[in-house]
Design an enzyme around this catalytic site. Structure first.
Site, short mmCIF file in Angstrom:
data_model
loop_
_atom_site.label_atom_id
_atom_site.label_comp_id
_atom_site.label_asym_id
_atom_site.label_seq_id
_atom_site.Cartn_x
_atom_site.Cartn_y
_atom_site.Cartn_z
N VAL A 503 0.82 -1.21 0.00
CA VAL A 503 0.00 0.00 0.00
C VAL A 503 0.85 1.27 0.00
CG1 VAL A 503 -1.89 -1.18 1.15
CG2 VAL A 503 -0.17 0.00 2.53
N GLU A 504 0.20 2.40 -0.28
CA GLU A 504 0.84 3.72 -0.37
C GLU A 504 2.05 3.70 -1.30
OE1 GLU A 504 1.58 6.11 3.03
OE2 GLU A 504 -0.32 5.65 3.96
N GLY A 505 1.89 3.05 -2.44
CA GLY A 505 2.97 2.93 -3.40
C GLY A 505 3.69 1.62 -3.19
#
Length: 837
Positions: A503-505
């Site tokens: 997640v988040e990149g």
């Protein structure tokens, strides 16, 4: 050569000595970054001293004037270079979305590391924060309480947090940590936000994620920085007490790490009353809390076909607030992320109509969503997921070290075996440097910095290290780790670990595209200025940046060579003591990194961002220089604790080994026109012979593992912020209780071993010799009871859960298991009858 006709500077000096002298002067000029005019004077002196003919001196003087007089240089040199660079595409073209991403946030100490000549005094002067009394009280009170009422095993069974936890979330405003007090929030620092998530993660990953997300990128964060006053007044108090549970919808099937590829759409139109409205359509996935959200933050691409807002037709990415009871909003489904039971959901919207002031920031915020997201992520990546990783690792530290001291094989605690010491030391060393970098980064964020490259490093490296730590913990605990049940302290963390990676990149792209791809432009002192000058066709700015860039390259080349030859000693250190050698090595690494980065950018140009294997290795060097700097800051900030030296040395040795490994990979794989053979041959060989560092030694690893298995203040301090239950019926509480007793009992057992060696007692297992040892006065009755209590606690702690067949088939709906013995702890394979938990 000894009698020069024009100048006798070198008269009587052997020619080779004169050459060496000149080269040393040039080396000093390069190492110190001397100005161009000083180089010009030194060159003239050298030519004259070697008896250069007048015509050559004349040509040299003319060239020196051309390059030192800016107006002439711009006209005759920089202008033509600028045309060639633009025509050949030697510098990367930057799109508007890329430019926004690059400009998001600020450059902090990572700029020092990228410079090739880091100012370590500045690095040491940066704040190393602590919690306020109010924040600490929240950790000791509400956070402790919510951990107590949340049983991770029951959460997994019931697929939901308990009502008591939700009640505390609302009452104590866990969703309002980042919301200012004037809006009903807690107004906590980034340090406190991180500390809360760290502690919650050490107890229950689902609880940590549920609290983490509303305090990360989402409606509250965007409203605080970009919302209108009316939006803040209405929404922030409702978000703080969870009247409205927030979710933020960004990710789509075709837009994961490439958030700019979103297809969610919005159209501006006028309704029958002439009011400006939005019509939204979307299909999102992986949206945390969406199924139970009261307000949805939505990222979409906005069109204004009739130019009603006066900004053109295609406004770009925009963020809006969508009440989830609006007609057309579709919720109610959940994903199942590896079985981890936090709310992670899809959501759709079909012709959802909202007023224009639903846009965050009102109509003025139309088209500014990408900038909002990039600026918010610039800081956010450094808080939530690094905190989660640190909390998970602290939990592994406590569990693995306790188990290693409790579990016996071949008559000894397994923690005394070198095979167990090795992964234990990794867990301890990683924990030390992760906590160092967590605090150091938060110090910058709380000072108002938003270092986008550093926070990308933090997200990538800490989630990766946490995953490695839990794998090592699983190996140490063995059967106790793989058998799920209320006694298992690691399995759910192990299952959960890939989620933070994703997640988040996604971590792969964070490493190969963001850390160096963005860092090479953002953190380089001149590269982005050159790109901007080219885009603006600004010759004056291009000339200024170009020639300083070339001087920067020469300086770093000289520093890289001389620091390599002297193993960093020419760089010096801002402090004495154990840290000094590591500061010198970091200076050496920084110079080499900066020179190679410029070499790669100069030879590959815009192609570099597609050479992801190379950029990944550059990212590794850059990251580990930062993590090492943070570790140095911690050691100095905490007063150079002598007892922490093994953890400090292990962490620094590991960091230097990672930097060396990445350099070796670069030398082996970089292509430099005309010089590839040189880097792959002599330079690579020299790098291996003259290494920056090697893996931590067995000796320092042994010290780390031994200290981890020693109860007391140091172990507690190194895992500060980890939730440790006092209830012996809780999994980690049971381990900790048995750990303390086992260590105390083993100390008494040593008296019995000594008595056996002295032939005061017969050879037998210590547990069987206890009565005879008491009779012989070797141990006291109290010590005998301690051994018995320790063995009972040790036996209880190594048991694992088992389930009746019908319970197992119902997927553990009955949270009361039975326990199957794993053996008597001495390696003989004996078993006992199954007993109730």
């Amino acid at each position: 050569m000894n009698n020069l006709p024009l100048f006798d500077v070198f008269a009587g000096t052997p020619w080779w000595a004169a050459v060496v002298g000149v080269l040393l002067v040039f080396a000093v000029l390069g190492f110190t970054g001397a100005r161009l005019w000083i180089w010009a004077v030194a060159g003239a002196v050298a030519l004259y001293g070697f008896g250069a003919p007048v015509w050559l001196l004349g040509v040299y003087v003319v060239l020196a004037l051309i390059f030192n007089l800016a107006p002439i240089r711009k006209a005759l040199v920089s202008g033509p270079i600028m045309k060639v660079v633009k025509a050949a595409g030697l510098l990367p073209k930057i799109s508007q979305t890329e430019q926004i991403a690059i400009e998001a946030g600020t450059v902090w100490v990572e700029g020092e590391l990228f410079s090739g000549k880091p100012n370590f005094k500045r690095i040491l002067a940066e704040p190393y924060p602590e919690l306020t009394a109010e924040e600490q009280a929240f950790l000791d009170g509400p956070v402790e309480e919510i951990c107590r009422v949340t049983d991770d095993w029951k959460v997994w069974n019931n697929r939901e947090l308990p009502k008591e936890a939700w009640d505390l979330i609302r009452k104590e405003k866990f969703f309002g940590m980042i919301i200012p007090k004037e809006y009903g929030g807690l107004g906590f620092s980034a340090m406190a936000n991180s500390a809360v998530v760290t502690k919650l993660q050490s107890r229950c990953g689902t609880l940590a994620t549920t609290v983490m997300v509303p305090n990360s990128l989402g409606p509250a964060e965007l409203l605080i920085h970009y919302g209108t006053q009316e939006q803040r007044d209405y929404y922030l108090p409702r978000l703080a007490d969870a009247t409205d549970i927030p979710a933020f919808a960004l990710t789509e099937p075709n837009a994961g790490s490439d958030a700019g590829a979103i297809s969610a759409s919005g159209v501006v139109f006028k309704d029958e009353n002439g009011e400006l409205k939005l019509k939204l359509n979307w299909q999102k996935r992986y949206i945390t809390l969406a199924a139970i959200a009261g307000v949805l933050g939505l990222a979409f691409k906005l069109r204004d076909p009739d130019n009603l807002l006066g900004k053109g037709e295609n406004l770009g990415i925009t963020c809006a607030l969508v009440p989830t009871d609006t007609p057309g909003v579709v919720l109610g489904k959940r994903h199942d992320p590896l079985g981890v039971p936090f709310y992670n959901c899809p959501t759709e919207g079909h012709d959802v109509v909202l007023p224009i002031d639903a846009i965050i920031g009102g109509a003025d915020g139309a088209g500014n969503g990408w900038r909002m997201l990039m600026e918010s992520l610039a800081a956010g990546r450094g808080i939530s997921l690094p905190a989660s990783a640190a909390g998970g690792t602290k939990g592994v530290f406590r569990a693995a070290s306790a188990h290693a001291a409790i579990r016996k094989q071949f008559g000894l605690p397994i923690g005394k075996f070198e095979g167990i010491e090795e992964p234990l030391a990794r867990i301890g060393g990683w924990n030390y440097l992760m906590e160092a970098s967590r605090k150091y980064t938060l110090g910058a964020i709380d000072q108002g910095a938003a270092p986008a490259v550093v926070t990308a490093m933090m997200k990538y490296n800490l989630t990766e290290l946490s995953r490695k730590a839990v794998i090592d913990g699983m190996d140490i605990l063995g059967g106790n780790a793989i058998s799920r049940g209320p006694r298992n302290v690691l399995a759910h963390g192990y299952i959960n670990s890939p989620i933070g990676i994703t997640v988040e990149g996604a971590n792969i792209l964070t490493r190969t595209l963001m850390i160096f791809g963005q860092g090479a432009i953002r953190c380089h002192p001149y590269a982005y200025k050159e790109v901007q000058a080219l885009n603006d066709n600004d010759l004056k700015a291009f000339d200024w940046a170009l020639w300083r860039h070339l001087g920067h390259v020469v300086r770093n080349e000289s520093r890289a060579i001389l620091l390599s030859l002297t193993r960093g000693y020419l760089a010096g250190s801002p402090v004495s003591g154990p840290s000094a050698k590591y500061f010198r090595k970091l200076a050496w690494a920084s110079a080499s990194f900066a020179f190679l980065a410029d070499l790669a950018m100069g030879t590959l140009g815009g192609e570099l961002k597609r050479k992801e294997k190379l950029t990944g290795r550059f990212a590794d060097i850059f990251s580990w220089m930062y993590l090492a700097s943070a570790t140095l800051r911690r050691f100095e900030a905490e007063g150079r604790r002598k007892e922490d030296l093994p953890f400090f040395h292990w962490s620094m040795q590991y960091a230097m080994a990672r930097i060396q490994e990445a350099f070796d990979g670069l030398y082996k794989n970089m292509r430099v026109p005309g010089l590839t053979w040189f880097f792959r041959g002599p330079v690579a060989l020299w790098s291996r012979l003259n290494s920056l560092g090697h893996e931590p030694s067995d000796a320092v690893g042994h010290q780390v593992a031994r200290l981890m298995q020693t109860p007391g203040d140091q172990r507690n301090r190194l895992t500060e912020g980890c939730y440790v239950p006092t209830d012996k019926e809780q999994a980690l509480g049971r381990l900790e209780h048995a750990f303390v007793l086992a260590v105390q009992g083993d100390a008494v057992a040593k008296k019995i071993y000594k008595a056996v060696k002295a032939k005061q007692l017969p050879k037998d297992r210590p547990a069987k010799l206890v009565p005879k040892a008491v009779e012989a006065g070797i141990i006291t009755a109290d010590e005998a009871r301690l051994i018995q209590e320790a063995e009972a606690a040790r036996w209880d702690a190594i048991q694992v859960d088992s389930f009746d067949l019908d319970v197992y088939k119902r997927h553990y709906q009955d949270p009361t298991p039975v326990i199957a013995s794993e053996g008597d702890g001495a390696g003989d394979g004996a078993t006992t009858p199954v007993v109730e938990a």
